[in-house]
Design an enzyme around this catalytic site. Sequence first.
Site, mmCIF file in Angstrom:
data_model
loop_
_atom_site.group_PDB
_atom_site.id
_atom_site.type_symbol
_atom_site.label_atom_id
_atom_site.label_comp_id
_atom_site.label_asym_id
_atom_site.label_seq_id
_atom_site.Cartn_x
_atom_site.Cartn_y
_atom_site.Cartn_z
ATOM 1 N N CYS A 2 0.847 -1.191 0.000
ATOM 2 C CA CYS A 2 0.000 0.000 0.000
ATOM 3 C C CYS A 2 0.886 1.246 0.000
ATOM 4 O O CYS A 2 2.072 1.183 0.261
ATOM 5 C CB CYS A 2 -0.877 0.031 1.252
ATOM 6 S SG CYS A 2 -1.885 -1.419 1.438
ATOM 7 N N ARG A 27 3.725 1.363 -7.155
ATOM 8 C CA ARG A 27 3.753 0.320 -6.114
ATOM 9 C C ARG A 27 2.642 -0.698 -6.312
ATOM 10 O O ARG A 27 2.588 -1.719 -5.633
ATOM 11 C CB ARG A 27 3.612 0.960 -4.721
ATOM 12 C CG ARG A 27 4.735 1.889 -4.327
ATOM 13 C CD ARG A 27 4.309 2.854 -3.225
ATOM 14 N NE ARG A 27 4.074 2.207 -1.951
ATOM 15 C CZ ARG A 27 5.014 2.098 -0.992
ATOM 16 N NH1 ARG A 27 6.220 2.583 -1.194
ATOM 17 N NH2 ARG A 27 4.759 1.514 0.152
ATOM 18 N N TRP A 74 -2.936 -2.143 -1.712
ATOM 19 C CA TRP A 74 -2.516 -3.423 -2.300
ATOM 20 C C TRP A 74 -3.072 -4.461 -1.332
ATOM 21 O O TRP A 74 -2.515 -4.702 -0.264
ATOM 22 C CB TRP A 74 -0.995 -3.471 -2.371
ATOM 23 C CG TRP A 74 -0.423 -4.783 -2.767
ATOM 24 C CD1 TRP A 74 -0.005 -5.777 -1.937
ATOM 25 C CD2 TRP A 74 -0.191 -5.269 -4.102
ATOM 26 N NE1 TRP A 74 0.466 -6.842 -2.649
ATOM 27 C CE2 TRP A 74 0.361 -6.575 -3.980
ATOM 28 C CE3 TRP A 74 -0.413 -4.772 -5.351
ATOM 29 C CZ2 TRP A 74 0.707 -7.350 -5.072
ATOM 30 C CZ3 TRP A 74 -0.052 -5.537 -6.455
ATOM 31 C CH2 TRP A 74 0.487 -6.799 -6.314
ATOM 32 N N GLU A 492 16.122 -22.120 -12.441
ATOM 33 C CA GLU A 492 15.721 -20.724 -12.220
ATOM 34 C C GLU A 492 16.891 -19.782 -12.500
ATOM 35 O O GLU A 492 16.733 -18.745 -13.134
ATOM 36 C CB GLU A 492 15.206 -20.550 -10.787
ATOM 37 C CG GLU A 492 15.137 -19.137 -10.259
ATOM 38 C CD GLU A 492 14.209 -18.199 -11.029
ATOM 39 O OE1 GLU A 492 13.477 -18.667 -11.914
ATOM 40 O OE2 GLU A 492 14.254 -16.991 -10.748
#
Length: 619
Positions: A2, A27, A74, A492
């Site tokens: 957030c 963000r 968020w 990865e």
Amino acid sequence: MCGIVGYVGEREALPIILKSLKRIEYRGYDSCGILVQDNGKMHVYKSVESIDYLKANLSESEYDGKIGIGHTRWATHGAPSKKNAHPHLDCKGEIAVVHNGIIENYQSIKDGFLSNCAFKSETDTEVIPHLIHQTFGKFDQNASQQTFGKFDQNASQIKEAVKEALSRLNGSYAIIVAVEGFDGLIAARKESPLVIGVGDRENFIASDVPAVLEQTNRIIYLEEGDIAIVKRDSIYIENSGSEVKREETLIEWTIEDAEKGGYEHFMLKEIHEEPKAIIDTLRGYLAEDEINFGVDFKIEGDAKGKSILMVACGTSYYAALCGKHIIENLAKVPVQVELASEFNYSDFVLDGTNVMVMAITQSGETADTMMALKKAKRYGCKTVAITNVLGSSATRTADETIYIRAGPEIGVAATKSFIAQLVIFYLLGLFLAKMPESEFLEHLEELKRMPQIAMMVLDEEDITIQKHARYLSKYEHAFFVGRGVNLAISLEGALKLKEISYIHAEGYAAGELKHGPFALLTKDTPVIAILTRDNIYEKTLGNVKEIKARGSPVIAIAEEGDEEVEKYVDEVIRVPKTGAIFSPIPNTVALHLLAYWTAKERECEIDKPRNLAKSVTVE
Ligand code: AGP
């Protein structure tokens, strides 16, 4: 994560708040809200729309006032919705709070101290304004007519009420509090960042520098435990009950630099956020050594015919491969992992009564993974989405959702979300495990060390990682090899390198290289070998010797204190020693850094690699 902003000064607050929120859109958010107050009247507006929508639909005449707060959400607790958007107010609508962070004990506060309160949202945040109001009691209704001196007296009382309320919270917070009739704002932080922008007869508060940089480059970074009373012409900061002086910093960054927190690329910023991603993901499901996903897993630890099938793509697929080893090692529950794009068109035999299907997807929108999820549902399987994005398609399709709490990931190359996915698998493995309590607690203690372990690898960045990146950057082909739980990490590492440096890199089982790829080994094909001292170390070392015998340079990812390895390789990247099953964490952080600095050395685009998208929403 957030974003929170605040303004107090002599100009209309609304346009300044909206401009600040716009600056922290990067963000990521799924809803937003503002509050403006003037002479005791609080105007609140919340929306699941964008900041631009608010800018187009809110007028200063209706939202007038010279004090304001704003929020981009968020979602972590409660789906994206107007009622869950901030600011949140107390029952009387006299106190408004915007918050960035996670309150772990909000439910026990709601059930206990605030049991007489009526809550409007599903959020953890909403307990804060109620707690402040309960603590302070009724505000003086005439406060708005008081002389300036009375406000000062109020300011201190309000600050004390906020401190008392915050003392009841477990978790992280950066908050801004607006109070009806009060001519200032209260700001406080614990583990979540918060800055004050210093202006001329006006002041600004924000989660991050970019939100205020357009207004001022005079920044005060609040420190852990600080609480501040911010008025248009005064800033009072206190910590542990005593006033403190915090220096102003003159910021020379551009706004774009500031969005990256001073890092050159979002990817590097997000690699450096990997320790916090571990902390936040653990915090979401681990409290007082109890693991609780809030999801009913009907899988017995010793299998009893139950099993897990994971479907995923790309980096999430490698996380799932690693998760297979982790869960089978800890819980002895059979785990199968399939590429979603293959699973969708295969004649896969799926017994819906005995298989739980987990879709591993950072974005929650990957088309191949979404198709696999729907196929699993058609077979009658119980489905779980493990994702980073609340409200994403995967969360609306799966029966259950487990959120990784990595925060928004802007770089196309997945980094902190991969680490957070692994943390979920460690928690899941321990949750399903049938092991003695002492062994469980020992594993849990090791898991709690992972943020610090990741930090230790990051500390090596300048000394060793960048040196090896310069070495690796000269080549056009490379192999990554590993075994067991670190085979997935080799895959990865290879993907990360190829994605952002454009070096052709392949991940391979260390024991497999001799079955063909040896033909490609020359002095111009470096091999990055993960050499964790696990039960197959000797085998992997044997493979490395075979590789060396064919003239390829070898860079080992090896543990601190392993002197043996130096004899057989050209370069060593040291990582802290952990329990073997936990070695993917330090190994991954090292390989993410290696990929980044190699791409940097080759002057690649990094955040937006050619031909790639952050979320592949087509088959
Ligand atoms: C990872 O660095 C890549 N960006 C890509 O492989 C990605 O992991 C893949 O597209 C899956 O994305 P998802 O986790 O959002 O489903």
